[in-house]
Design an enzyme around this catalytic site. Structure first.
Site, PDB file in Angstrom:
ATOM      1  N   LYS A  93       0.810  -1.222   0.000  1.00 41.38           N
ATOM      2  CA  LYS A  93       0.000   0.000   0.000  1.00 41.38           C
ATOM      3  C   LYS A  93       0.846   1.276   0.000  1.00 41.38           C
ATOM      4  O   LYS A  93       0.440   2.294  -0.537  1.00 41.38           O
ATOM      5  CB  LYS A  93      -0.957   0.002   1.184  1.00 41.38           C
ATOM      6  CG  LYS A  93      -2.056  -1.043   1.009  1.00 41.38           C
ATOM      7  CD  LYS A  93      -3.330  -0.652   1.679  1.00 41.38           C
ATOM      8  CE  LYS A  93      -4.483  -1.533   1.236  1.00 41.38           C
ATOM      9  NZ  LYS A  93      -4.343  -2.946   1.685  1.00 41.38           N
ATOM     10  N   GLU A 115      -9.964   6.939   3.950  1.00 41.44           N
ATOM     11  CA  GLU A 115     -10.841   6.066   4.721  1.00 41.44           C
ATOM     12  C   GLU A 115     -10.117   4.739   4.874  1.00 41.44           C
ATOM     13  O   GLU A 115      -9.250   4.396   4.066  1.00 41.44           O
ATOM     14  CB  GLU A 115     -12.188   5.871   4.028  1.00 41.44           C
ATOM     15  CG  GLU A 115     -12.256   4.738   3.018  1.00 41.44           C
ATOM     16  CD  GLU A 115     -11.478   5.017   1.742  1.00 41.44           C
ATOM     17  OE1 GLU A 115     -11.351   6.195   1.375  1.00 41.44           O
ATOM     18  OE2 GLU A 115     -10.998   4.057   1.131  1.00 41.44           O
ATOM     19  N   SER A 381       1.619  -9.837  -1.168  1.00 44.30           N
ATOM     20  CA  SER A 381       1.261  -8.423  -0.981  1.00 44.30           C
ATOM     21  C   SER A 381       1.591  -7.861   0.404  1.00 44.30           C
ATOM     22  O   SER A 381       1.836  -6.670   0.548  1.00 44.30           O
ATOM     23  CB  SER A 381      -0.224  -8.211  -1.288  1.00 44.30           C
ATOM     24  OG  SER A 381      -1.021  -9.076  -0.495  1.00 44.30           O
TER      25      SER A 381
HETATM   26  C1  LIG Z   1      -5.172  -3.997   1.332  1.00 42.79           C
HETATM   27  C2  LIG Z   1      -4.462  -5.252   1.048  1.00 42.79           C
HETATM   28  C3  LIG Z   1      -4.814  -6.088  -0.039  1.00 42.79           C
HETATM   29  C4  LIG Z   1      -5.983  -5.824  -0.934  1.00 42.79           C
HETATM   30  O1  LIG Z   1      -5.930  -4.658  -1.680  1.00 42.79           O
HETATM   31  P1  LIG Z   1      -5.653  -4.649  -3.247  1.00 42.79           P
HETATM   32  O2  LIG Z   1      -5.972  -3.253  -3.623  1.00 42.79           O
HETATM   33  O3  LIG Z   1      -6.572  -5.637  -3.880  1.00 42.79           O
HETATM   34  O4  LIG Z   1      -4.250  -5.011  -3.467  1.00 42.79           O
HETATM   35  C5  LIG Z   1      -4.059  -7.222  -0.273  1.00 42.79           C
HETATM   36  N1  LIG Z   1      -3.032  -7.558   0.533  1.00 42.79           N
HETATM   37  C6  LIG Z   1      -2.673  -6.792   1.583  1.00 42.79           C
HETATM   38  C7  LIG Z   1      -1.538  -7.238   2.429  1.00 42.79           C
HETATM   39  C8  LIG Z   1      -3.386  -5.625   1.884  1.00 42.79           C
HETATM   40  O5  LIG Z   1      -3.020  -4.881   2.941  1.00 42.79           O
END
Ligand SMILES: *Cc1c(COP(=O)(O)O)cnc(C)c1O
Length: 397
Positions: A93, A115, A381
């Protein structure tokens, strides 16, 4: 920098028939300013230099591309993990929040609003606001404030003001309403940072571009390792779709690279507790853009369910709706239990505890048929620290 043409939105922000900017009159001024200015600003060389420097020295990029040997042996294929979990604040993020803060500063804004549901986007936003000395207000559902106490504490320690949204279900959508209301009344000095590839044009394109650093790095890292820039598969989880959009971006026009997105099936797509939008959704308008979303016949948004807060969203970004409809990317799903199992497997085989969101992407290894020579990239992610209490409950069962 941004070579991709075919999957870029048109002038009005449409990817095929999805996208656009469906906003109330009162927001037109704010969004229009962004639309007119964003490309000029972010394609500027000085802007890119500052952005790249912060990604490197502050966020910790490039994140490693790790060959997961024991996981590869288990699935008889070559698996590389793109380690977004090693970014500052623990997930991808921050790639977007750094970019949008610099954009806001160039637009002359003094204050940032956001938000947040689980608090991940709120923490990433509060972090870069502290770094840049900007006021930060995070709107969060009253219920989420109670459920996500550690992230609320982080945001406050970073100097952000966390404002509870106490209407409706007291969760993410109510926080979004509060943020929009605030923005309408403070358009001149405030920028609203959206955390995924959703919202009215130009937000999906802004967030996609800032996250595209993920696939840019994958290309040169893979070349360094195995002398080709092109993997056979790229796999990522999808909530709104930002880490997937970033991991896919530089491969969108290369058809030999199979793009796999994994949604949260929750308790199962045949139950009332799911978040698998491409399987359960229909065309509609959510948060300012036309896309696929889970809704009743009369257009009421259906409450999604996923064990992972980051995937607990009733829609997907318009780029994903387009990739789904054209068949360019394939959309699979993983249930809560399948994601948990995948998380434990990665922990035991590779010594990496993934975020529950990322664990959904790992489950795709069980759903796809690979050739042993295939090179598979999985976008990890985020890291799993925030999910420890969920993992602990599973170990006690
Ligand atoms: C917020 C988040 C997501 C989902 O958000 P995307 O916009 O679909 O990438 C996925 N993995 C993690 C670790 C997150 O914090």
């Amino acid at each position: 920098m941004f070579p991709n043409k075919y999957f870029e939105p048109d002038e009005k922000g449409y990817y095929g028939k999805f996208g656009g900017a469906y906003i109330p009159e009162m927001l037109y001024k704010n969004v229009e300013e962004l639309r007119v200015e964003y490309l000029k600003i972010i394609e500027n060389v000085a802007f890119q230099n500052e952005y790249q420097n912060l990604l490197k020295d502050y966020a910790g990029r490039a994140t490693p591309l790790f060959f997961a040997k024991r996981l590869s042996q288990k699935y008889s294929v070559n698996i590389y993990l793109k380690r977004e979990d090693l970014c500052h604040t623990g997930a991808h993020k921050i790639n977007n929040t750094i970019g949008q803060i610099l954009l806001a500063i160039k637009l002359g804004k003094k204050r940032i609003i956001a938000e947040t549901g689980a608090g991940q986007h709120g923490v990433a936003t509060a972090t870069v606001c502290a770094l840049k000395g900007l006021d930060c207000i995070v709107f969060m559902g009253e219920k989420d404030i109670k459920r996500q106490a550690p992230n609320v504490a982080r945001m406050r320690m970073l100097g952000a003001k966390v404002i509870p949204a106490s209407s409706g279900s007291k969760t993410l959508k109510d926080a979004t309403n509060e943020a929009i209301r605030y923005w309408i009344n403070n358009s001149v000095d405030t920028h609203y940072i959206i955390g995924s590839v959703v919202g009215p044009h130009p937000y999906p394109d802004i967030v996609t571009r800032f996250q595209s650093v993920i696939s840019l790095e994958i290309k040169w890292q893979l070349k360094e390792k195995i002398k080709t820039e092109l993997p056979d598969y790229v796999i990522a989880c999808v909530g709104g779709g930002s880490n997937a959009a970033g991991a896919f971006y530089h491969f969108l026009d290369v058809n030999s690279v199979q793009l796999i997105a994994v949604e949260a099936a929750g308790l199962g797509v045949d139950t009332d507790f799911s978040a698998a939008t491409t399987q359960l959704g229909t065309i509609g308008i959510l948060h300012g853009s036309k896309s696929l979303l889970m809704q009743t016949k009369d257009g009421q948004v259906i409450e999604p369910h996923s064990i992972s807060a980051g995937l607990d969203y009733p829609g997907i970004g318009p780029l994903h709706a387009h990739l789904f409809e054209t068949g360019r990317a394939k959309y699979l799903s993983a249930t809560d239990d399948e994601a948990i199992a995948a998380a434990f497997e990665l922990a035991k085989l590779e010594g990496i505890i993934p975020a529950l969101e990322s664990a959904h992407a790992l489950h795709a290894l069980k759903l796809l048929k690979f050739k042993p020579s295939d090179n598979v990239i999985i976008c990890l992610s985020g890291r799993g620290d925030k999910d420890l209490s969920t993992y602990m409950k599973k170990m006690e069962e």
